[in-house]
Write an enzyme that holds these catalytic residues in place. Sequence first.
Site, PDB file in Angstrom:
ATOM      1  CE1 TYR A 115      -3.381  -2.655   0.056  1.00  0.00           C
ATOM      2  CE2 TYR A 115      -3.463  -2.557   2.446  1.00  0.00           C
ATOM      3  CZ  TYR A 115      -3.899  -3.105   1.260  1.00  0.00           C
ATOM      4  OH  TYR A 115      -4.849  -4.098   1.264  1.00  0.00           O
ATOM      5  CE  LYS A 160       4.535 -17.543   0.594  1.00  0.00           C
ATOM      6  NZ  LYS A 160       4.159 -18.853   1.161  1.00  0.00           N
ATOM      7  CG  ASP A 191       1.547 -19.546   3.082  1.00  0.00           C
ATOM      8  OD1 ASP A 191       2.401 -19.393   3.972  1.00  0.00           O
ATOM      9  OD2 ASP A 191       1.818 -20.053   1.969  1.00  0.00           O
ATOM     10  CG  ASP A 215      -6.176  -5.083   4.691  1.00  0.00           C
ATOM     11  OD1 ASP A 215      -7.157  -5.248   5.447  1.00  0.00           O
ATOM     12  OD2 ASP A 215      -6.262  -4.485   3.598  1.00  0.00           O
ATOM     13  CG  ASP A 219     -10.157  -8.098   6.729  1.00  0.00           C
ATOM     14  OD1 ASP A 219     -10.060  -7.350   7.721  1.00  0.00           O
ATOM     15  OD2 ASP A 219     -10.387  -7.680   5.586  1.00  0.00           O
TER      16      ASP A 219
END
Length: 322
Positions: A115, A160, A191, A215, A219
């Site tokens: 972002y 990652k 993940d 983010d 969620d």
Amino acid sequence: MTTIAIVEGDGIGHEVIPVARSVLEALHPAYEFLPVDVGYGMWERTGCPCADKEIDALKTADAILFGAVTTPPMKDYQSVVLRIRKALDLYANLRPVQGDGFDIMIVRENTEGLYSGIEESGPDRATTLRVVTRKGTERIVRSAIRLAQQRSGRLTIGHKANVLKSDVLFRDICTSEARSAGITFNDKYIDALALDLLQHPAAYDVVVTTNIFGDILSDVASYLVGGLGLAPSANIGDRYALFEPVHGSAPDIAGRNIANPIAAIRSAVMLLDYLGDKDGACRVEIAIGTVISQGIRTRDLGGLAGTREFGDAVIRVIRKNR
């Protein structure tokens, strides 16, 4: 006098933020509330979703209570949320996930990563630059370490690094800072972390990760507590602080008095805690639990209460328990 900037934003923000404001007013009638208009609706009226004068107004407040904003898929439309985060340097996004037997705080870097806002778009290719800097990483992991030291002292680093060179830098800086602080830590690929956090939430305390991973992870984690309608967040910098529900503007249900205001109310709880009113924050959380236990719930939780009716019930409990 304490001044709270109130940004309703778009969609259901016009419904849930007034409820959260009323909760604050019930506890602190002396607070001054400063309405600030930004978002897609502002863009439709003026051609600008967030001008310099709105940023300046936000900077005058002791804290900001922020609703959801709509970001249309137009390449010339500037994200209001990203602009405010950068203008106020709100580099730490805090998203608590609390339930029966677990208490997790997801700490998300908030100003760079994917972002970054550095993008190019053409007819056949669009590019977004993922930016991870030493400065940005050091300050977010140090914030996470301070939180972990105040809690159970456990830190998980989500990354990652097996694929992304930028995450190698992020991981290495985070592990170095954690070792220097003498704090217990581990690191996981994002993940695998997302799955394990859902399967074993009690194993986690403070989780720190990059912008987009945080983010998504937060969620995902909201599943543990009943969905996005219950999930609050804080955006913290060295000088300013903004508090907002995690959910979006939900234009499909806007104006129908059916949106769940709990995330907005809990964002106000985080605001109270930030301003030092821990007793008030605790009273509001207890009131939310009391109202739910009374069977007063919005439709997403299987009840029939409207947005305003749920908020009124919370305020009644707060006033009764003075």
